[in-house]
Motif scaffolding. Structure first.
Motif, PDB file in Angstrom:
ATOM      1  N   VAL A 124       0.851  -1.190   0.000  1.00 29.63           N
ATOM      2  CA  VAL A 124       0.000   0.000   0.000  1.00 29.63           C
ATOM      3  C   VAL A 124       0.880   1.230   0.000  1.00 29.63           C
ATOM      4  N   TYR A 125       0.575   2.171  -0.903  1.00 26.39           N
ATOM      5  CA  TYR A 125       1.317   3.415  -1.009  1.00 26.39           C
ATOM      6  C   TYR A 125       0.492   4.521  -0.363  1.00 26.39           C
ATOM      7  N   ASN A 126       1.097   5.226   0.602  1.00 20.92           N
ATOM      8  CA  ASN A 126       0.420   6.335   1.257  1.00 20.92           C
ATOM      9  C   ASN A 126       1.392   7.489   1.389  1.00 20.92           C
ATOM     10  N   MET A 127       1.117   8.541   0.659  1.00 23.11           N
ATOM     11  CA  MET A 127       1.956   9.734   0.661  1.00 23.11           C
ATOM     12  C   MET A 127       3.410   9.340   0.406  1.00 23.11           C
ATOM     13  N   LEU A 128       4.247   9.444   1.413  1.00 26.25           N
ATOM     14  CA  LEU A 128       5.660   9.133   1.265  1.00 26.25           C
ATOM     15  C   LEU A 128       6.023   7.767   1.826  1.00 26.25           C
ATOM     16  N   SER A 129       5.034   7.023   2.303  1.00 26.99           N
ATOM     17  CA  SER A 129       5.285   5.744   2.961  1.00 26.99           C
ATOM     18  C   SER A 129       4.762   4.586   2.123  1.00 26.99           C
ATOM     19  N   GLN A 182      -5.595  -4.703   9.295  1.00 26.74           N
ATOM     20  CA  GLN A 182      -6.896  -4.263   8.820  1.00 26.74           C
ATOM     21  C   GLN A 182      -7.154  -2.796   9.183  1.00 26.74           C
ATOM     22  N   ILE A 183      -6.822  -2.409  10.394  1.00 21.73           N
ATOM     23  CA  ILE A 183      -6.992  -1.020  10.833  1.00 21.73           C
ATOM     24  C   ILE A 183      -6.068  -0.105  10.041  1.00 21.73           C
ATOM     25  N   GLN A 184      -4.824  -0.539   9.841  1.00 19.87           N
ATOM     26  CA  GLN A 184      -3.862   0.263   9.096  1.00 19.87           C
ATOM     27  C   GLN A 184      -4.316   0.462   7.652  1.00 19.87           C
ATOM     28  N   LEU A 185      -4.797  -0.596   7.002  1.00 26.09           N
ATOM     29  CA  LEU A 185      -5.291  -0.487   5.633  1.00 26.09           C
ATOM     30  C   LEU A 185      -6.498   0.443   5.569  1.00 26.09           C
ATOM     31  N   ASP A 186      -7.403   0.335   6.522  1.00 31.11           N
ATOM     32  CA  ASP A 186      -8.580   1.199   6.557  1.00 31.11           C
ATOM     33  C   ASP A 186      -8.183   2.665   6.717  1.00 31.11           C
ATOM     34  N   GLU A 187      -7.208   2.941   7.568  1.00 30.44           N
ATOM     35  CA  GLU A 187      -6.759   4.322   7.776  1.00 30.44           C
ATOM     36  C   GLU A 187      -6.078   4.889   6.527  1.00 30.44           C
ATOM     37  N   VAL A 188      -5.298   4.076   5.835  1.00 29.29           N
ATOM     38  CA  VAL A 188      -4.641   4.530   4.604  1.00 29.29           C
ATOM     39  C   VAL A 188      -5.698   4.863   3.558  1.00 29.29           C
ATOM     40  N   ILE A 189      -6.684   4.009   3.404  1.00 27.46           N
ATOM     41  CA  ILE A 189      -7.741   4.247   2.417  1.00 27.46           C
ATOM     42  C   ILE A 189      -8.537   5.494   2.770  1.00 27.46           C
ATOM     43  N   PHE A 244       1.101  20.238   1.055  1.00 26.83           N
ATOM     44  CA  PHE A 244       1.687  18.922   1.242  1.00 26.83           C
ATOM     45  C   PHE A 244       1.262  18.402   2.602  1.00 26.83           C
ATOM     46  N   PHE A 245       0.883  17.143   2.646  1.00 33.84           N
ATOM     47  CA  PHE A 245       0.549  16.509   3.894  1.00 33.84           C
ATOM     48  C   PHE A 245       1.701  15.581   4.267  1.00 33.84           C
ATOM     49  N   LEU A 246       2.354  15.850   5.346  1.00 35.35           N
ATOM     50  CA  LEU A 246       3.431  14.988   5.821  1.00 35.35           C
ATOM     51  C   LEU A 246       2.931  14.266   7.062  1.00 35.35           C
ATOM     52  N   ILE A 247       2.832  12.972   6.947  1.00 34.55           N
ATOM     53  CA  ILE A 247       2.357  12.165   8.056  1.00 34.55           C
ATOM     54  C   ILE A 247       3.549  11.385   8.576  1.00 34.55           C
ATOM     55  N   PRO A 248       3.976  11.666   9.818  1.00 35.98           N
ATOM     56  CA  PRO A 248       5.168  10.987  10.336  1.00 35.98           C
ATOM     57  C   PRO A 248       4.891   9.504  10.572  1.00 35.98           C
ATOM     58  N   ARG A 249       5.904   8.717  10.302  1.00 36.99           N
ATOM     59  CA  ARG A 249       5.820   7.294  10.600  1.00 36.99           C
ATOM     60  C   ARG A 249       6.284   7.075  12.021  1.00 36.99           C
TER      61      ARG A 249
END
Length: 145
Positions: free
Chosen positions: A62-67, A101-108, A131-136
């Motif tokens: 799954v690709y989300n922003m920069l992650s 499952q929670i992580q995939l739902d949040e990315v979507i 730009f939205f920067l979401i820290p890992r």
């Protein structure tokens, strides 16, 4: 005018959010063409005739922003639509790791939110870029003596 209520538990997103490999034995993997995906399952097309009684394994990047997140799911086919050259299948995730499952739902959800907020810049101005920067979150390592 009647209102139609959504029966799905999770929001769906198009295929641009991920790349998916599928296997029925965890040894031989093939990339599949995804129509849409949610945290509950996915819809995809395949030229192969798949057996509905088998369990299938999905390796989802799954690709989300920069992650980029790599998740593994197990699924079963719940629907098949036959077309001329290929079939469309719907798969429901089973034996789910709740964290994935929670992580995939949040990315979507974040992809849907960003796509709704994105508007083109007015033509008479130079444009404003957001730009939205979401820290890992990094895991903390605890040193035991």
């Amino acid at each position: 005018m009647s209102q139609v209520s959504e029966k799905r538990k999770y929001q769906r997103c198009g295929n641009a959010v991920c790349k998916i490999m599928m296997s029925d034995d965890k040894k031989n993997w093939q990339e599949i063409d995804v129509c849409d995906i949610s945290a509950g399952g996915l819809k995809f097309t395949s030229t192969n005739d798949l057996a509905s009684e088998n369990s299938y394994y999905f390796d989802i990047v799954v690709y989300n922003m920069l992650s980029e997140f790599d998740m593994k799911f197990e699924g079963e086919l719940i629907r098949k639509e036959e077309n001329c050259n290929e079939n469309t299948y719907a798969a429901k995730f089973i034996n789910v790791n709740k964290y994935n499952q929670i992580q995939l739902d949040e990315v979507i959800e974040s992809r849907i939110t960003v796509s709704k907020q994105t508007q083109p810049a007015p033509s008479n101005e130079e444009g404003v870029y957001t730009f939205f920067l979401i820290p890992r979150m990094r895991s903390r390592r605890i040193k035991l003596y």
